[in-house]
Design a protein around this motif. Structure first.
Motif, PDB file in Angstrom:
ATOM      1  N   VAL A 204      -4.058   0.844   8.533  1.00 25.10           N
ATOM      2  CA  VAL A 204      -2.610   0.889   8.871  1.00 25.10           C
ATOM      3  C   VAL A 204      -2.417   2.692   8.737  1.00 25.10           C
ATOM      4  CG1 VAL A 204      -0.468   0.834   7.045  1.00 25.10           C
ATOM      5  CG2 VAL A 204      -2.491  -1.091   7.091  1.00 25.10           C
ATOM      6  N   MET A 205      -1.425   2.624   9.645  1.00 19.45           N
ATOM      7  CA  MET A 205      -1.060   4.137   9.754  1.00 19.45           C
ATOM      8  C   MET A 205       0.786   4.518  10.007  1.00 19.45           C
ATOM      9  SD  MET A 205      -3.624   5.502  12.973  1.00 19.45           S
ATOM     10  CE  MET A 205      -2.512   4.762  14.343  1.00 19.45           C
ATOM     11  N   THR A 206       0.932   5.701   9.406  1.00 17.92           N
ATOM     12  CA  THR A 206       2.290   6.181  10.029  1.00 17.92           C
ATOM     13  C   THR A 206       2.320   7.372  11.014  1.00 17.92           C
ATOM     14  OG1 THR A 206       4.403   6.570   8.639  1.00 17.92           O
ATOM     15  CG2 THR A 206       2.664   7.674   7.774  1.00 17.92           C
ATOM     16  N   PHE A 207       3.417   8.283  10.995  1.00 19.18           N
ATOM     17  CA  PHE A 207       3.350   9.306  11.763  1.00 19.18           C
ATOM     18  C   PHE A 207       3.933  10.359  10.941  1.00 19.18           C
ATOM     19  CE2 PHE A 207       3.693   5.763  14.684  1.00 19.18           C
ATOM     20  CZ  PHE A 207       2.731   6.268  15.812  1.00 19.18           C
ATOM     21  N   GLU A 208       3.377  11.627  11.104  1.00 19.66           N
ATOM     22  CA  GLU A 208       3.883  12.763  10.332  1.00 19.66           C
ATOM     23  C   GLU A 208       3.831  13.925  11.473  1.00 19.66           C
ATOM     24  OE1 GLU A 208       1.938  13.984   6.777  1.00 19.66           O
ATOM     25  OE2 GLU A 208       2.922  12.566   5.558  1.00 19.66           O
ATOM     26  N   GLY A 209       4.917  14.517  11.849  1.00 21.34           N
ATOM     27  CA  GLY A 209       5.124  15.667  12.613  1.00 21.34           C
ATOM     28  C   GLY A 209       4.741  15.231  14.138  1.00 21.34           C
ATOM     29  N   GLY A 210       4.998  13.974  14.281  1.00 16.90           N
ATOM     30  CA  GLY A 210       4.629  13.193  15.570  1.00 16.90           C
ATOM     31  C   GLY A 210       3.132  12.762  16.063  1.00 16.90           C
ATOM     32  N   LYS A 211       2.344  12.964  14.850  1.00 19.85           N
ATOM     33  CA  LYS A 211       0.997  12.711  14.926  1.00 19.85           C
ATOM     34  C   LYS A 211       0.690  11.369  13.861  1.00 19.85           C
ATOM     35  CE  LYS A 211      -0.612  17.046  16.635  1.00 19.85           C
ATOM     36  NZ  LYS A 211      -1.557  18.098  16.365  1.00 19.85           N
ATOM     37  N   ALA A 212      -0.161  10.590  14.279  1.00 21.27           N
ATOM     38  CA  ALA A 212      -0.683   9.378  13.713  1.00 21.27           C
ATOM     39  C   ALA A 212      -1.303   9.879  12.248  1.00 21.27           C
ATOM     40  CB  ALA A 212      -1.530   8.380  14.507  1.00 21.27           C
ATOM     41  N   LYS A 213      -1.304   9.235  11.245  1.00 21.44           N
ATOM     42  CA  LYS A 213      -1.705   9.610   9.945  1.00 21.44           C
ATOM     43  C   LYS A 213      -2.269   8.365   9.291  1.00 21.44           C
ATOM     44  CE  LYS A 213      -0.582  11.337   5.139  1.00 21.44           C
ATOM     45  NZ  LYS A 213       0.446  11.684   4.501  1.00 21.44           N
TER      46      LYS A 213
END
Length: 372
Positions: free
Chosen positions: A358-367
């Motif tokens: 499971v991922m999200t995005f931070e600063g336009g990058k996957a986290k």
């Protein structure tokens, strides 16, 4: 006279070398035009890189060196076009096909491939794909059942929400994924407050999002692709909808921040059917190799396509055959360690223990957030 004899001798030697070479065509069926072109090109690059690596290995089967060749066709993520591509591959003797990308293409095309004795390795995730009884069909990623249920579990157990909305694009992939999410969400005691539909070509979601906003969901699950999910995230922000936007691995694409800008940051949560390249030395090395070759990082599925082509090459070498039936039988019996983890398949062709992140995005990058 001497030069003529030398030339003749060279020709004989060249002919002998060619006689010891066996061409193996690897087909790729995917969207090489339209809104999902970025995915089709990425998949194509994954296949291409694997073919280059296999050719460098000089694999020998039956006394002949295998020469792999890529044959790509644009199926447009359209069922009719995909079936035509399948028939073209079968008629031209292509015995191994990577793709299709879209479930709605894979389902009808699989019958054509099966009738033609062609092995299919797809990233199509709809459960129906492996329910047709085709012996030489492999799903190289997790199915909708796993991705959808895991995202429902994440919503209930990690995000701690109670009310969810569901939207899908009416494709076999999108609807199937959304159905699995909704089914598992209800099992976990969540309330599905609304269900809306769009298409895989839409860009304006204001009407259905306005309807959703009135029902106050804490998360909205979208079954569909990045070219629709990104503008959906932007329009959610415009409408002041504070819900998270959840989806499958198509929403993990680098296209999301490109198309959705800061609207995706800490809002979009997706189920990526693989390993994160930054967390594994082998995967990270592959990413660097891919970027050096093509000038960009791999998208979602390129690494899986690479792995499966390498898997097929190794199976040919170890089974001593290029016959898809024998190669497929070997792949069912053995495991293969690739960039995206271990590949093993059940009797229906589903990948066993396919990883989910499971991922999200931070600063336009996957986290990355959680592993399943």
């Amino acid at each position: 006279m001497k030069s003529t004899l030398v030339a003749a001798a060279a020709l004989v030697c060249a002919s002998g070398a060619l006689a010891q070479e066996q061409v193996v065509k690897i087909g790729h069926s995917g969207p090489l035009s339209g809104p999902n072109t970025f995915a089709g090109r990425d998949n194509d690059n994954g296949v291409r890189l694997a073919i280059e690596d296999l050719n460098a290995r000089k694999i020998n089967v039956g006394g002949k060196t295998l020469k792999f060749e890529l044959v790509s066709e644009d199926d447009q993520c359209d069922a009719k076009a995909g079936v035509a591509v399948a028939q073209k591959f079968v008629d031209s003797g292509v015995r191994y096909v990577m793709g299709p990308y879209c479930s709605g293409v894979t389902i009808p095309a699989s019958r054509v491939y099966d009738n033609g004795g062609t092995m299919v390795s797809t990233v199509g995730t709809n459960p129906k794909i492996t329910q047709g009884g085709y012996k030489n069909l492999f799903r190289i990623v997790a199915s909708d059942e796993k991705a959808g249920s895991n995202m429902a579990g994440y919503a209930a157990n990690v995000l701690k929400v109670k009310k969810v909305g569901v939207i899908d694009d009416r494709t076999a992939f999108g609807q199937g994924l959304a159905d699995e999410f909704a089914k598992e969400a209800q099992k976990l005691g969540l309330t599905v407050v609304g269900r809306e539909f769009t298409t895989d070509k839409a860009t304006d979601f204001m009407a259905i999002l306005t309807n959703m906003k009135a029902k106050q969901p804490e998360v909205i699950f979208y079954g569909g692709y990045a070219p629709q999910a990104a503008p959906m995230a932007r329009q959610m922000k415009q409408l002041g909808i504070n819900a998270k936007l959840l989806g499958g691995d198509t929403l993990c694409s680098p296209e999301m921040p490109k198309l959705g800008a800061d609207a995706v940051n800490n809002v979009v949560y997706c189920a990526y059917a693989g390993m994160l390249t930054d967390s594994d030395a082998g995967a990270k090395a592959f990413q660097e190799k891919f970027k050096k070759r093509f000038g960009q990082n791999p998208d979602v599925y390129g690494p899986f396509y690479y792995d499966q082509v390498m898997n097929i090459g190794e199976a040919m070498q170890k089974s001593g055959s290029i016959d898809p039936a024998k190669v497929g039988a070997y792949m069912h019996q053995q495991t293969y360690k690739g960039v995206m983890g271990e590949y093993a398949y059940d009797d229906k062709g589903n990948r066993i223990k396919a990883p989910i992140v499971v991922m999200t995005f931070e600063g336009g990058k996957a986290k990355p957030l959680a592993n399943y």
